[in-house]
Write a protein that holds these residues in place. Structure first.
Motif, PDB file in Angstrom:
ATOM      1  N   ALA A   1      39.499  50.057  34.824  1.00  0.00           N
ATOM      2  CA  ALA A   1      40.348  50.584  35.893  1.00  0.00           C
ATOM      3  C   ALA A   1      41.761  50.691  35.362  1.00  0.00           C
ATOM      4  N   VAL A   2      42.427  51.775  35.735  1.00  0.00           N
ATOM      5  CA  VAL A   2      43.849  51.924  35.431  1.00  0.00           C
ATOM      6  C   VAL A   2      44.579  51.874  36.756  1.00  0.00           C
ATOM      7  N   ILE A   3      45.484  50.917  36.873  1.00  0.00           N
ATOM      8  CA  ILE A   3      46.315  50.785  38.064  1.00  0.00           C
ATOM      9  C   ILE A   3      47.674  51.337  37.691  1.00  0.00           C
ATOM     10  N   ILE A   4      48.134  52.312  38.472  1.00  0.00           N
ATOM     11  CA  ILE A   4      49.361  53.048  38.162  1.00  0.00           C
ATOM     12  C   ILE A   4      50.354  52.845  39.291  1.00  0.00           C
ATOM     13  N   VAL A   5      51.575  52.479  38.926  1.00  0.00           N
ATOM     14  CA  VAL A   5      52.645  52.350  39.909  1.00  0.00           C
ATOM     15  C   VAL A   5      53.811  53.204  39.438  1.00  0.00           C
ATOM     16  N   ALA A   6      54.237  54.132  40.284  1.00  0.00           N
ATOM     17  CA  ALA A   6      55.404  54.958  39.980  1.00  0.00           C
ATOM     18  C   ALA A   6      56.624  54.280  40.570  1.00  0.00           C
ATOM     19  N   GLY A   7      57.685  54.206  39.798  1.00  0.00           N
ATOM     20  CA  GLY A   7      58.908  53.590  40.287  1.00  0.00           C
ATOM     21  C   GLY A   7      59.116  52.226  39.670  1.00  0.00           C
ATOM     22  N   GLY A   8      59.943  51.425  40.322  1.00  0.00           N
ATOM     23  CA  GLY A   8      60.355  50.141  39.787  1.00  0.00           C
ATOM     24  C   GLY A   8      59.311  49.056  39.819  1.00  0.00           C
ATOM     25  N   GLY A   9      58.130  49.307  40.313  1.00  0.00           N
ATOM     26  CA  GLY A   9      57.101  48.277  40.381  1.00  0.00           C
ATOM     27  C   GLY A   9      57.009  47.730  41.779  1.00  0.00           C
ATOM     28  N   LEU A  10      56.326  46.625  41.927  1.00  0.00           N
ATOM     29  CA  LEU A  10      56.076  46.028  43.250  1.00  0.00           C
ATOM     30  C   LEU A  10      57.138  45.038  43.609  1.00  0.00           C
TER      31      LEU A  10
ATOM     32  N   ILE B   1      51.043  53.202  44.547  1.00  0.00           N
ATOM     33  CA  ILE B   1      50.005  52.618  43.706  1.00  0.00           C
ATOM     34  C   ILE B   1      48.792  53.533  43.690  1.00  0.00           C
ATOM     35  N   ARG B   2      48.254  53.772  42.507  1.00  0.00           N
ATOM     36  CA  ARG B   2      47.033  54.558  42.351  1.00  0.00           C
ATOM     37  C   ARG B   2      46.081  53.776  41.461  1.00  0.00           C
ATOM     38  N   ILE B   3      44.792  53.852  41.785  1.00  0.00           N
ATOM     39  CA  ILE B   3      43.761  53.209  40.971  1.00  0.00           C
ATOM     40  C   ILE B   3      42.787  54.284  40.514  1.00  0.00           C
ATOM     41  N   VAL B   4      42.495  54.261  39.219  1.00  0.00           N
ATOM     42  CA  VAL B   4      41.567  55.218  38.622  1.00  0.00           C
ATOM     43  C   VAL B   4      40.528  54.415  37.843  1.00  0.00           C
ATOM     44  N   GLU B   5      39.250  54.757  38.028  1.00  0.00           N
ATOM     45  CA  GLU B   5      38.186  54.151  37.234  1.00  0.00           C
ATOM     46  C   GLU B   5      37.820  55.123  36.118  1.00  0.00           C
ATOM     47  N   VAL B   6      37.615  54.600  34.912  1.00  0.00           N
ATOM     48  CA  VAL B   6      37.270  55.434  33.769  1.00  0.00           C
ATOM     49  C   VAL B   6      35.988  54.917  33.140  1.00  0.00           C
ATOM     50  N   ILE B   7      35.070  55.836  32.863  1.00  0.00           N
ATOM     51  CA  ILE B   7      33.900  55.554  32.039  1.00  0.00           C
ATOM     52  C   ILE B   7      34.181  56.242  30.704  1.00  0.00           C
ATOM     53  N   PHE B   8      34.301  55.439  29.657  1.00  0.00           N
ATOM     54  CA  PHE B   8      34.728  55.922  28.343  1.00  0.00           C
ATOM     55  C   PHE B   8      33.554  55.825  27.371  1.00  0.00           C
ATOM     56  N   PRO B   9      33.025  56.967  26.914  1.00  0.00           N
ATOM     57  CA  PRO B   9      31.823  56.956  26.089  1.00  0.00           C
ATOM     58  C   PRO B   9      32.027  56.312  24.715  1.00  0.00           C
TER      59      PRO B   9
ATOM     60  N   ARG C   1      37.477  58.632  37.900  1.00  0.00           N
ATOM     61  CA  ARG C   1      37.283  58.718  39.349  1.00  0.00           C
ATOM     62  C   ARG C   1      38.543  58.203  40.020  1.00  0.00           C
ATOM     63  N   ASN C   2      39.166  59.029  40.843  1.00  0.00           N
ATOM     64  CA  ASN C   2      40.349  58.608  41.592  1.00  0.00           C
ATOM     65  C   ASN C   2      39.895  57.765  42.767  1.00  0.00           C
ATOM     66  N   VAL C   3      40.067  56.459  42.643  1.00  0.00           N
ATOM     67  CA  VAL C   3      39.568  55.490  43.607  1.00  0.00           C
ATOM     68  C   VAL C   3      40.468  55.392  44.842  1.00  0.00           C
ATOM     69  N   SER C   4      41.769  55.491  44.663  1.00  0.00           N
ATOM     70  CA  SER C   4      42.725  55.293  45.754  1.00  0.00           C
ATOM     71  C   SER C   4      42.549  56.328  46.860  1.00  0.00           C
ATOM     72  N   PRO C   5      42.836  55.933  48.099  1.00  0.00           N
ATOM     73  CA  PRO C   5      42.750  56.882  49.210  1.00  0.00           C
ATOM     74  C   PRO C   5      43.700  58.062  48.997  1.00  0.00           C
ATOM     75  N   SER C   6      43.155  59.246  49.042  1.00  0.00           N
ATOM     76  CA  SER C   6      43.950  60.467  48.869  1.00  0.00           C
ATOM     77  C   SER C   6      44.873  60.644  50.070  1.00  0.00           C
ATOM     78  N   GLY C   7      46.131  60.876  49.791  1.00  0.00           N
ATOM     79  CA  GLY C   7      47.077  61.133  50.866  1.00  0.00           C
ATOM     80  C   GLY C   7      47.652  59.900  51.530  1.00  0.00           C
ATOM     81  N   TYR C   8      47.216  58.696  51.146  1.00  0.00           N
ATOM     82  CA  TYR C   8      47.753  57.486  51.759  1.00  0.00           C
ATOM     83  C   TYR C   8      49.130  57.188  51.163  1.00  0.00           C
ATOM     84  N   PRO C   9      50.114  56.845  52.001  1.00  0.00           N
ATOM     85  CA  PRO C   9      51.494  56.660  51.521  1.00  0.00           C
ATOM     86  C   PRO C   9      51.707  55.374  50.722  1.00  0.00           C
ATOM     87  N   THR C  10      51.491  55.458  49.416  1.00  0.00           N
ATOM     88  CA  THR C  10      51.698  54.321  48.526  1.00  0.00           C
ATOM     89  C   THR C  10      52.072  54.841  47.140  1.00  0.00           C
TER      90      THR C  10
END
Length: 135
Positions: A126-135, A53-61, A42-51
């Protein structure tokens, strides 16, 4: 080839239009089910928001396994896998990590990566993803 993720491809992390809603309501968050393993993300982060950072929730069977052949990327893509419930094994390159609820693994997505649930219970993380050099 990003997990969770996995996740969004780096092309999904592009700058976004002004006025994007900073709130992402659960009912509006896109879900995707992997047909091979059955995991749901599930893509948790607001779609289209300028950041970057992305957060994804995973249910892994139980018994699920996914592997990604990944090499270095520019800009670098940083992942943090935060276990919310259950337990999984994450292999990054040659390094294997056993994660349980509350654990968090940080890595750069620059080597083959695999996720495995060897337990009899679904895992949620949850997977927190940052593209680029980090925060």
């Amino acid at each position: 080839d990003l997990h969770s993720f996995p996740t969004r491809r780096s092309s999904d992390l592009e700058p976004v239009a002004r006025g994007a809603d900073p709130v992402s309501r659960k009912g509006d968050q896109p879900l995707w089910r992997d047909p091979a393993s059955g995991y749901v993300r599930r893509n948790v982060s607001p779609s289209g928001y300028p950041t970057q950072i992305r957060i994804v929730e995973v249910i892994f069977p139980p018994g699920a396994h996914v592997a990604y052949e990944t090499g270095g990327r520019q800009p670098a893509i940083h992942h943090q896998v935060w276990m919310l419930e259950g337990a999984i094994e994450v292999t990054v390159g040659e390094e294997q990590h056993e994660l349980a609820a509350g654990d968090c693994l940080a890595f750069v997505l620059d080597r083959p990566t695999a996720y495995r649930n060897r337990t009899g219970e679904a895992a949620r993380y949850a997977v927190i993803i940052v593209a680029g050099g980090g925060l």
